[in-house]
Design a protein around this motif. Structure first.
Motif, short mmCIF file in Angstrom:
data_model
loop_
_atom_site.label_atom_id
_atom_site.label_comp_id
_atom_site.label_asym_id
_atom_site.label_seq_id
_atom_site.Cartn_x
_atom_site.Cartn_y
_atom_site.Cartn_z
N PRO A 67 0.83 -1.21 0.00
CA PRO A 67 0.00 0.00 0.00
C PRO A 67 0.87 1.26 0.00
CG PRO A 67 0.06 -0.96 2.20
CD PRO A 67 0.87 -1.86 1.32
N PHE A 68 0.81 2.01 -1.09
CA PHE A 68 1.62 3.23 -1.21
C PHE A 68 0.90 4.45 -0.65
CE2 PHE A 68 3.23 0.41 -4.48
CZ PHE A 68 4.60 0.54 -4.36
N GLY A 128 5.12 2.47 9.99
CA GLY A 128 3.83 3.13 9.82
C GLY A 128 3.37 3.28 8.40
N GLY A 129 4.05 2.66 7.44
CA GLY A 129 3.63 2.74 6.05
C GLY A 129 3.61 4.15 5.53
N ASN A 133 -5.08 14.89 10.28
CA ASN A 133 -6.09 14.62 9.27
C ASN A 133 -5.68 15.14 7.89
OD1 ASN A 133 -7.81 13.40 11.14
ND2 ASN A 133 -8.71 15.37 11.73
N TYR A 134 -4.91 16.21 7.86
CA TYR A 134 -4.51 16.79 6.57
C TYR A 134 -3.34 16.04 5.94
CZ TYR A 134 -2.76 20.13 3.14
OH TYR A 134 -2.31 20.71 1.98
N PHE A 135 -2.29 15.79 6.73
CA PHE A 135 -1.08 15.20 6.18
C PHE A 135 -1.18 13.68 6.00
CE2 PHE A 135 0.71 19.15 7.93
CZ PHE A 135 1.36 19.61 6.79
N ASN A 136 -2.24 13.06 6.48
CA ASN A 136 -2.44 11.62 6.28
C ASN A 136 -3.56 11.32 5.29
OD1 ASN A 136 -0.42 10.50 7.90
ND2 ASN A 136 -1.64 10.73 9.75
N TRP A 143 5.43 10.56 2.19
CA TRP A 143 6.02 10.00 3.41
C TRP A 143 6.50 8.57 3.15
CZ3 TRP A 143 6.15 14.53 4.56
CH2 TRP A 143 5.05 15.35 4.80
N PHE A 144 5.75 7.81 2.39
CA PHE A 144 6.14 6.43 2.10
C PHE A 144 7.46 6.40 1.32
CE2 PHE A 144 6.22 2.48 -0.25
CZ PHE A 144 5.76 1.55 0.67
#
Length: 430
Positions: free
Chosen positions: A103-104, A268-269, A282-285, A293-294
């Protein structure tokens, strides 16, 4: 709508786009990794790296990729041609297939269609990646056997022993993650790390996985199947042109796969790292930020690969096997018992007295087993003289007798000197 339902509703054109991107991801990352590795190692060793092709030498890997297909193909006369041609494909194809279950990112919108940045979300995704990483080693074994040459054969044999040793340690490092997450799905494992990353909660499993993934991908200091100081080039000694390039592609693609898998299981993927997650979780995820991040976490792990190659010497084969069987596997087994015990304590809500009683019983059993182990036999100094690493060598005071000296009668010139008043002395020679 959950992840599996979103992926099931993907139209054909969106699935084809994902497949094409995943097929291109391996070659693109390989091209980037080769030039990045050469530049980083050059900086570590204080020497100039690639600086001729393109701006600051960044097109050197592109030039190499164009050059390799046009080089002459040399096939040994003793090679098994069918297996010889098949081996590079066996190493390359499973490495690319493994991208399909990683999962990217979370749910995004692509041309107005809601989907997840993942091709498929299988309930046994962890086992799929483990199987794909194991299949690549069969290509190395087949390449060593089919070349019909001794050095590739030795490299293939080393690779077979290597995958047995470090595949077990790698597989055992997943057990603690699966116990905590309660699922074999890669997407569920990422979601389970929302509160804490498993690299912190399961630090021993993370460290063991990092060591195992270096041995699994045949990278320094564990690059024994292709040790140039011992086996010329190892399993790919007899390969050239495009088939040699396929082995390069398989090696670097496997590096990306195991690094991305470590990000999924322990880091944390695609979730934002700690300082950024405190700003606005909520915004950055959500959206396309998690893909950034991945990739960042994966590149950090790939940099560790380069760091190890530029700083550590290659291990001896006996040291390499000893680490796998006598260090990683026993520690992993003990750690799994601890993780399961803690999980039972948390689920059952055992009292402190029950927990201490169970810990005491385990401690007594471990002490009893240690007493039953046979003592190591240390050889006497008289039996084995000064040794190098446990191997007998000749004693240091060993003197090799020389030839006996013989007297030589003086020649005419010496007799003339004696007649002229020179002292009469006999000459000794060896």
């Amino acid at each position: 709508m959950d992840r599996a339902a979103l992926l099931a509703d993907d139209p054909i054109w969106l699935i084809l786009i994902k497949v094409v991107i995943l097929l291109l991801l391996g070659p693109i990352m390989t091209t980037f990794m080769i030039i990045w590795e050469r530049k980083v190692v050059a900086r570590m060793q204080q020497r100039p790296g690639p600086n001729r092709v393109g701006p600051n030498g960044w097109l050197q890997s592109v030039a190499d990729a164009i050059k390799l297909p046009f080089k002459e193909q040399i096939i040994p006369t003793t090679a098994d041609r069918k297996v010889y041609w098949l081996a590079p494909l066996v190493s390359t194809i499973p490495a690319i297939v493994a991208f399909s279950v990683i999962p990217f990112g979370p749910e995004v919108s692509i041309f107005g269609e809601r989907t997840v940045l993942q091709l498929v979300d299988l309930p046994v995704g962890v086992l799929v990646i483990l199987a794909c990483s194991s299949m690549g080693v069969y290509g190395i074994v087949l390449a060593g056997w089919s070349s019909g040459s001794p050095y590739p054969l030795l490299g293939g044999l080393r690779s077979a022993a290597q995958v047995i040793s470090y595949e077990i340690a790698m597989g055992l490092s997943f057990v603690a993650v699966i116990v905590f997450a309660g699922s074999l799905s890669t997407g569920d494992i990422v979601d389970a790390q929302h509160s804490i990353w498993y690299a912190l909660a399961l630090a021993p499993s993370f460290v063991i996985y990092l060591i195992s993934m270096v041995g699994e991908t045949n990278r320094a200091p564990f690059d024994l199947p292709e040790a140039e100081s011992e086996l010329v080039g190892g399993f790919h000694t007899e390969y050239s042109s495009m088939k040699f390039a396929l082995f390069f592609l398989a090696e670097y693609t496997n590096m990306v796969i195991v690094s991305a898998f470590a990000t999924t299981l322990f880091l944390g993927g695609y979730m934002a790292p700690w300082p950024i997650s405190l700003i606005n979780d909520n915004y950055f995820n959500t959206g396309w930020w998690p893909l950034l991040w991945f990739l960042g976490k994966t590149l950090v792990l790939l940099f560790i690969y380069i760091w190890l190659r530029g700083t550590l010497p290659r291990l001896r084969y006996d040291q390499f096997m000893r680490i796998g069987w006598k260090v990683l596997v026993p520690i992993n087994l003990v750690w799994i018992v601890v993780v399961i015990a803690v999980n039972v304590i948390v689920d059952e809500g055992l009292s402190t007295g029950q927990w201490l009683l169970g810990s005491g019983i385990v401690l007594v059993v471990l002490i009893g087993l240690s007493l039953l182990l046979p003592e190591r036999q240390v050889p006497d100094e008289d039996q084995v003289p000064v040794t190098g690493g446990g191997y007998p060598v000749p004693p240091l005071d060993l003197q090799i007798p020389g030839k006996p000296k013989r007297k030589v009668r003086p020649g005419r010139r010496d007799r003339a000197r004696v007649g002229a008043g020179a002292p009469d002395q006999e000459k000794e020679t060896d």
